[in-house]
Structures are given as structure tokens and as C-alpha cells.
Design a protein around this motif. Structure first.
Motif, PDB file in Angstrom:
ATOM      1  N   THR A 197      29.525 -33.492 -31.023  1.00  0.00           N
ATOM      2  CA  THR A 197      30.726 -32.653 -31.143  1.00  0.00           C
ATOM      3  C   THR A 197      31.357 -32.958 -32.503  1.00  0.00           C
ATOM      4  O   THR A 197      31.059 -34.006 -33.105  1.00  0.00           O
ATOM      5  CB  THR A 197      31.731 -32.981 -30.016  1.00  0.00           C
ATOM      6  N   GLY A 236      29.096 -35.168 -22.157  1.00  0.00           N
ATOM      7  CA  GLY A 236      28.338 -34.086 -21.544  1.00  0.00           C
ATOM      8  C   GLY A 236      28.236 -32.856 -22.432  1.00  0.00           C
ATOM      9  O   GLY A 236      27.317 -32.052 -22.246  1.00  0.00           O
ATOM     10  N   SER A 237      29.138 -32.691 -23.382  1.00  0.00           N
ATOM     11  CA  SER A 237      29.082 -31.496 -24.238  1.00  0.00           C
ATOM     12  C   SER A 237      27.918 -31.569 -25.232  1.00  0.00           C
ATOM     13  O   SER A 237      27.154 -30.603 -25.367  1.00  0.00           O
ATOM     14  CB  SER A 237      30.417 -31.319 -24.973  1.00  0.00           C
ATOM     15  N   THR A 268      28.550 -41.482 -24.773  1.00  0.00           N
ATOM     16  CA  THR A 268      29.748 -42.246 -25.155  1.00  0.00           C
ATOM     17  C   THR A 268      30.926 -41.931 -24.239  1.00  0.00           C
ATOM     18  O   THR A 268      32.062 -42.272 -24.554  1.00  0.00           O
ATOM     19  CB  THR A 268      30.135 -41.966 -26.623  1.00  0.00           C
ATOM     20  N   THR A 269      30.671 -41.206 -23.130  1.00  0.00           N
ATOM     21  CA  THR A 269      31.669 -41.048 -22.062  1.00  0.00           C
ATOM     22  C   THR A 269      30.971 -41.499 -20.777  1.00  0.00           C
ATOM     23  O   THR A 269      29.812 -41.939 -20.822  1.00  0.00           O
ATOM     24  CB  THR A 269      32.135 -39.587 -21.904  1.00  0.00           C
ATOM     25  N   SER A 294      30.506 -39.503 -17.904  1.00  0.00           N
ATOM     26  CA  SER A 294      30.298 -38.399 -16.967  1.00  0.00           C
ATOM     27  C   SER A 294      28.857 -38.289 -16.438  1.00  0.00           C
ATOM     28  O   SER A 294      28.622 -37.628 -15.439  1.00  0.00           O
ATOM     29  CB  SER A 294      30.726 -37.073 -17.600  1.00  0.00           C
ATOM     30  N   THR A 302      20.493 -36.743 -15.867  1.00  0.00           N
ATOM     31  CA  THR A 302      20.185 -35.647 -14.939  1.00  0.00           C
ATOM     32  C   THR A 302      19.286 -34.575 -15.558  1.00  0.00           C
ATOM     33  O   THR A 302      19.289 -34.368 -16.771  1.00  0.00           O
ATOM     34  CB  THR A 302      21.473 -34.943 -14.428  1.00  0.00           C
ATOM     35  N   ILE A 305      19.920 -31.528 -14.966  1.00  0.00           N
ATOM     36  CA  ILE A 305      20.774 -30.343 -14.761  1.00  0.00           C
ATOM     37  C   ILE A 305      21.234 -29.807 -16.120  1.00  0.00           C
ATOM     38  O   ILE A 305      21.757 -30.565 -16.941  1.00  0.00           O
ATOM     39  CB  ILE A 305      22.014 -30.715 -13.916  1.00  0.00           C
ATOM     40  N   LEU A 336      29.966 -48.161 -28.905  1.00  0.00           N
ATOM     41  CA  LEU A 336      30.343 -46.777 -29.233  1.00  0.00           C
ATOM     42  C   LEU A 336      31.454 -46.242 -28.335  1.00  0.00           C
ATOM     43  O   LEU A 336      31.978 -45.159 -28.570  1.00  0.00           O
ATOM     44  CB  LEU A 336      29.125 -45.846 -29.100  1.00  0.00           C
TER      45      LEU A 336
HETATM   46  P1  NAD Z   1      32.839 -34.293 -23.573  1.00  0.00           P
HETATM   47  O1  NAD Z   1      31.435 -34.491 -23.962  1.00  0.00           O
HETATM   48  O2  NAD Z   1      33.328 -32.886 -23.484  1.00  0.00           O
HETATM   49  O3  NAD Z   1      33.749 -35.133 -24.556  1.00  0.00           O
HETATM   50  C1  NAD Z   1      35.153 -35.036 -24.486  1.00  0.00           C
HETATM   51  C2  NAD Z   1      35.759 -35.310 -25.866  1.00  0.00           C
HETATM   52  O4  NAD Z   1      35.657 -36.706 -26.123  1.00  0.00           O
HETATM   53  C3  NAD Z   1      35.040 -34.611 -27.019  1.00  0.00           C
HETATM   54  O5  NAD Z   1      35.998 -34.089 -27.888  1.00  0.00           O
HETATM   55  C4  NAD Z   1      34.258 -35.730 -27.706  1.00  0.00           C
HETATM   56  O6  NAD Z   1      34.120 -35.517 -29.097  1.00  0.00           O
HETATM   57  C5  NAD Z   1      35.131 -36.930 -27.426  1.00  0.00           C
HETATM   58  N1  NAD Z   1      34.417 -38.201 -27.338  1.00  0.00           N
HETATM   59  C6  NAD Z   1      33.290 -38.437 -26.642  1.00  0.00           C
HETATM   60  N2  NAD Z   1      32.953 -39.739 -26.734  1.00  0.00           N
HETATM   61  C7  NAD Z   1      33.910 -40.324 -27.505  1.00  0.00           C
HETATM   62  C8  NAD Z   1      34.129 -41.665 -27.948  1.00  0.00           C
HETATM   63  N3  NAD Z   1      33.319 -42.671 -27.559  1.00  0.00           N
HETATM   64  N4  NAD Z   1      35.202 -41.913 -28.724  1.00  0.00           N
HETATM   65  C9  NAD Z   1      36.054 -40.923 -29.061  1.00  0.00           C
HETATM   66  N5  NAD Z   1      35.905 -39.629 -28.660  1.00  0.00           N
HETATM   67  C10 NAD Z   1      34.842 -39.348 -27.899  1.00  0.00           C
HETATM   68  O7  NAD Z   1      33.195 -34.983 -22.153  1.00  0.00           O
HETATM   69  P2  NAD Z   1      32.370 -35.261 -20.827  1.00  0.00           P
HETATM   70  O8  NAD Z   1      33.381 -35.448 -19.744  1.00  0.00           O
HETATM   71  O9  NAD Z   1      31.358 -36.339 -21.035  1.00  0.00           O
HETATM   72  O10 NAD Z   1      31.528 -33.938 -20.597  1.00  0.00           O
HETATM   73  C11 NAD Z   1      32.044 -32.811 -19.942  1.00  0.00           C
HETATM   74  C12 NAD Z   1      30.979 -31.732 -19.930  1.00  0.00           C
HETATM   75  O11 NAD Z   1      29.756 -32.257 -19.435  1.00  0.00           O
HETATM   76  C13 NAD Z   1      31.339 -30.576 -19.027  1.00  0.00           C
HETATM   77  O12 NAD Z   1      30.960 -29.375 -19.666  1.00  0.00           O
HETATM   78  C14 NAD Z   1      30.489 -30.821 -17.777  1.00  0.00           C
HETATM   79  O13 NAD Z   1      30.198 -29.625 -17.101  1.00  0.00           O
HETATM   80  C15 NAD Z   1      29.271 -31.470 -18.360  1.00  0.00           C
HETATM   81  N6  NAD Z   1      28.559 -32.375 -17.428  1.00  0.00           N
HETATM   82  C16 NAD Z   1      27.261 -32.086 -17.173  1.00  0.00           C
HETATM   83  C17 NAD Z   1      26.528 -32.908 -16.323  1.00  0.00           C
HETATM   84  C18 NAD Z   1      25.091 -32.584 -16.060  1.00  0.00           C
HETATM   85  O14 NAD Z   1      24.425 -33.316 -15.337  1.00  0.00           O
HETATM   86  N7  NAD Z   1      24.558 -31.537 -16.638  1.00  0.00           N
HETATM   87  C19 NAD Z   1      27.113 -34.045 -15.759  1.00  0.00           C
HETATM   88  C20 NAD Z   1      28.443 -34.321 -16.053  1.00  0.00           C
HETATM   89  C21 NAD Z   1      29.155 -33.482 -16.913  1.00  0.00           C
END
Ligand code: NAD
Length: 354
Positions: A40, A95-96, A117-118, A120, A125, A127, A155
Motif C-alpha cells: 500500500t 490484507g490489502s 504486517t497486520t 488479519s 489462506t 481466499i 515490521l
Molecule cells: P490493511 O492491509 O488494509 O492495512 C491497513 C492500513 O495499515 C493500511 O493503510 C496499511 O498501509 C497500514 N499498515 C499495514 N501494516 C502496517 C505497519 N506495520 N505499520 C504501519 N502501517 C501499516 O489491513 P488488514 O486489516 O490487514 O486487511 C484488511 C483487508 O484484508 C480487507 O479488505 C479484508 O477483506 C482482507 N482480508 C482478507 C483475508 C483473506 O483471507 N483473503 C483475510 C483477512 C482480511
């Protein structure tokens, strides 16, 4: 013991502080010579570091991943992939970023190395999801499952507290539903219990000391467990409701999971005695107070507590209940529209489930 099937996907997991320093060796082990780094815009700094570590194995960075994987972003990225002849995708972020890499892999079969780095769990997966004309299509295809996942807690020390704890609640929700889904099995049950125990204990500690590497390592470990559960077995009512609330009403992904989870446990309580016993053991509560204890955790984490806080309108609750009974996922308690409406009302108000 009940009969079960267990499908496990082959995936290499590399876990530890500074493990991204070995990224070039991991790319070479995949026989890749042209890796494209995907992030991102907010993670561009770390994407550049990875690009540096890869040296001549990198063909550049695509830093434009956004939430919910819009088809336009997929098309832009695919154009670059073709132009640079990428033969592996390095997805760094949540996840993005990982979701965009999966969408590319779905069309090209290019292997993914994910560096989450999150918390979620998308990295574990098969998926995928792509949003086109406001509708998010999702599917399940082993080709998009990352072949290598590098968990480097360094990270995550800068991951904002709010995203840390809400994506951590998202990981707890994966574990909870893995305990009572139709196709669960003893291995996934063990992983789910350990995931709930780890995350329940560690999320409040992130707020106290977000840059502590040991705390971040525990949280990332818990998130790996949550992702493993999500990637291995089906989910149930909770994930269905969150999919509706995110997809049809635009509510934020991780926060919605945090708000809805206690009410789904309340709904299912009388039909999931074994899962309740396991959850109670994992979080140190009485069985009848598991839902309330998860509500209390969210309260202590200072995150939004109701669907109203997330911007849902009360007049949307009827439509959400209607959508919940269409194409339902398996759920241990049969789906009853009026009870689902009641569940949504409680979640809308943010009242502690009793
Ligand atoms: P994200 O990837 O949307 O990240 C959220 C924000 O945090 C972004 O702006 C990113 O730049 C920032 N960020 C991420 N890591 C960081 C770090 N270490 N330090 C500072 N900033 C950081 O968040 P998410 O919750 O991981 O993902 C949500 C998306 O993932 C949704 O679209 C969801 O539907 C999808 N998802 C998919 C699956 C799957 O199995 N396909 C599982 C869970 C979530």
C-alpha cells in the motif's frame, strides 16, 4: 471421536526478528529472478527496503494496493507484471497488499511470498477477493495461497495501536469460528485454542508497549494461528455477517469483526458446548461469560463498541437481517431471521451480551 477430514496446504513459514533480511534467498529458492514488490502507499518505505535487499532479483515496486482490491488496481498491476515479466510477487503489508497479490496470482499463477504486517491472517489462506462495480466477488483457489510467509515482528512495531488491536480481534474471530465450523478437526481445534489464548492475553499489552519486540512477536504468532484456522476450515455466521456489513454497508473490516464477535457467540451459545468450554479455558472465564469477556476485552482495547459507532443506520438492520438469511454459511445454531435481527440490534446498541 467424530470422524474428520484434514487438508493441509504446503507453505513455508519463516518467523523471527529481522527474518526479512533473508528475502533474497527465499526468492532464489523459488527459482525467481524477477520479483515484483507490492505494498500500500503507506508501506512504501519498507517496500523500498525489500527492493534494496533483493538487489538484481527485484524488478520494482507496485505501491498502489488499496482496501478491497478494486479491479482497476488489479488491471494496472497486471500491466506492470506483464511489462517487467515478473515471476514472483512479494506482498508486504496487510490484507490489502496481500489481496492484490492474490488477485494477480489468480490470473497469472505467479507465486507469492507474503510478509504480513497486520494480524488479519490473509497470508495463510487460499481466499481471494476482487471488487468490481461496488460488488466484492470472493473465491477460494489454492493457486493464490502464498508459498512462503515471512513473519518479521520488527515490521509490526510501528503498526498503529488501533489497527493492531482491531486486526487482532479479527484473528480471534477466525479462531472462534474454527472451533465450531462443520469441517473442523482436532488439529485446527488445538491451533484455534492456542490462538485465542495468545491473542486474548497479548492485545492489551500492545497498548501499553507497542514497540516491545517480544509482545509484537507473540501477537504475530497469534495472528499466524488465526490465519491458519481461516485458511484451513470454513467459517460460520460471524464471518457471513461481517461480509454483509462490510460489503453491503461499507463498514470497516477489522472493526466490524471486533463489534460483532461477542453477539455471535451469544447467539450460538446453547449449540456450541465444546467450543464454549475451550474458549472459556483459553481466556480464563466462566463458560456462560465467554461472550461478555470478549466484549470486555474490546472495551479495554478502546475500540468502537457498536455498529452505530461504525456508522450503520438503525434502518439498515432489517436489510442486513434479510441478507443474512440468503446463501447462509453453515452455523451450529440454525439461522433464524428474527433472532439474527435481535443479534444485530444488540450489536447496533453495543450492549454487553449477558
Ligand atoms: P490493511 O492491509 O488494509 O492495512 C491497513 C492500513 O495499515 C493500511 O493503510 C496499511 O498501509 C497500514 N499498515 C499495514 N501494516 C502496517 C505497519 N506495520 N505499520 C504501519 N502501517 C501499516 O489491513 P488488514 O486489516 O490487514 O486487511 C484488511 C483487508 O484484508 C480487507 O479488505 C479484508 O477483506 C482482507 N482480508 C482478507 C483475508 C483473506 O483471507 N483473503 C483475510 C483477512 C482480511
Amino acid at each position: 471421536m467424530k470422524p474428520f477430514n484434514y487438508d493441509s496446504y504446503n507453505c513455508r513459514v519463516v518467523f523471527g526478528a529481522d527474518s526479512i533480511n533473508n528475502i533474497k534467498a527465499e526468492v532464489e529458492a523459488l527459482k525467481s529472478k524477477k520479483a515484483l514488490v507490492i505494498s500500500t502507499p503507506g508501506r512504501l518505505d519498507i517496500a523500498k527496503k525489500i527492493d534494496d535487499l533483493l538487489g538484481d532479483s527485484s524488478v520494482g515496486i507496485f505501491p498502489d494496493a488499496v482496501q478491497h482490491v478494486p479491479i482497476e488496481t488489479v488491471e494496472n498491476c497486471l500491466e506492470i507484471v506483464d511489462k517487467v515479466k515478473a515471476d514472483s510477487l512479494i506482498a508486504i503489508g496487510g490484507g490489502s497488499a496481500i489481496g492484490l497479490a492474490k488477485a494477480i496470482s489468480l490470473q497469472s499463477a505467479i507465486p507469492i511470498i507474503a510478509i504480513p504486517t497486520t494480524y488479519s491472517g490473509s497470508e495463510m489462506t487460499p481466499i481471494w477477493g476482487i471488487t468490481e462495480k461496488g460488488q466484492k466477488k470472493t473465491g477460494n483457489d489454492p493457486i493464490v495461497k502464498p508459498q512462503v510467509v515471512i513473519y518479521d515482528p520488527v515490521l509490526t512495531t510501528g503498526l498503529p495501536k488501533h489497527i493492531s488491536v482491531t486486526s487482532g480481534m479479527n484473528a480471534i474471530a477466525h479462531c472462534v469460528e474454527g472451533l465450531y465450523t462443520r469441517n473442523s478437526n482436532p488439529v485446527i481445534t488445538l491451533i484455534a485454542e492456542e490462538g485465542i489464548r495468545t491473542l486474548f492475553a497479548i492485545l492489551p499489552r500492545i497498548l501499553e508497549n507497542p514497540s516491545d519486540l517480544e509482545i509484537r512477536s507473540e501477537a504475530l504468532y497469534g495472528s499466524w494461528l488465526g490465519g491458519t484456522v481461516l485458511g484451513s476450515v470454513g467459517m460460520a455466521l460471524h464471518h457471513k455477517l461481517c461480509h454483509i456489513l462490510g460489503g453491503s454497508f461499507g463498514l470497516p473490516h477489522a472493526e466490524t469483526h471486533s463489534v460483532v464477535l461477542p453477539y455471535v457467540i451469544w447467539y450460538n451459545f446453547s449449540h456450541i458446548p465444546e467450543a464454549t468450554e475451550i474458549m472459556a479455558r483459553a481466556i480464563g472465564s466462566k463458560e456462560e461469560d465467554v461472550a461478555g469477556s470478549l466484549f470486555d476485552l474490546a472495551l479495554a482495547l478502546g475500540i468502537p463498541m457498536s455498529l452505530a459507532d461504525l456508522g450503520l443506520k438503525e434502518h439498515d438492520l432489517d436489510q442486513a437481517a434479510e441478507l443474512a438469511i440468503i446463501n447462509t454459511y453453515y452455523n451450529p445454531r440454525p439461522i433464524d431471521k428474527s433472532l439474527i435481527r435481535q443479534l444485530l440490534q444488540y450489536a447496533y446498541q453495543g450492549k454487553r451480551p449477558e
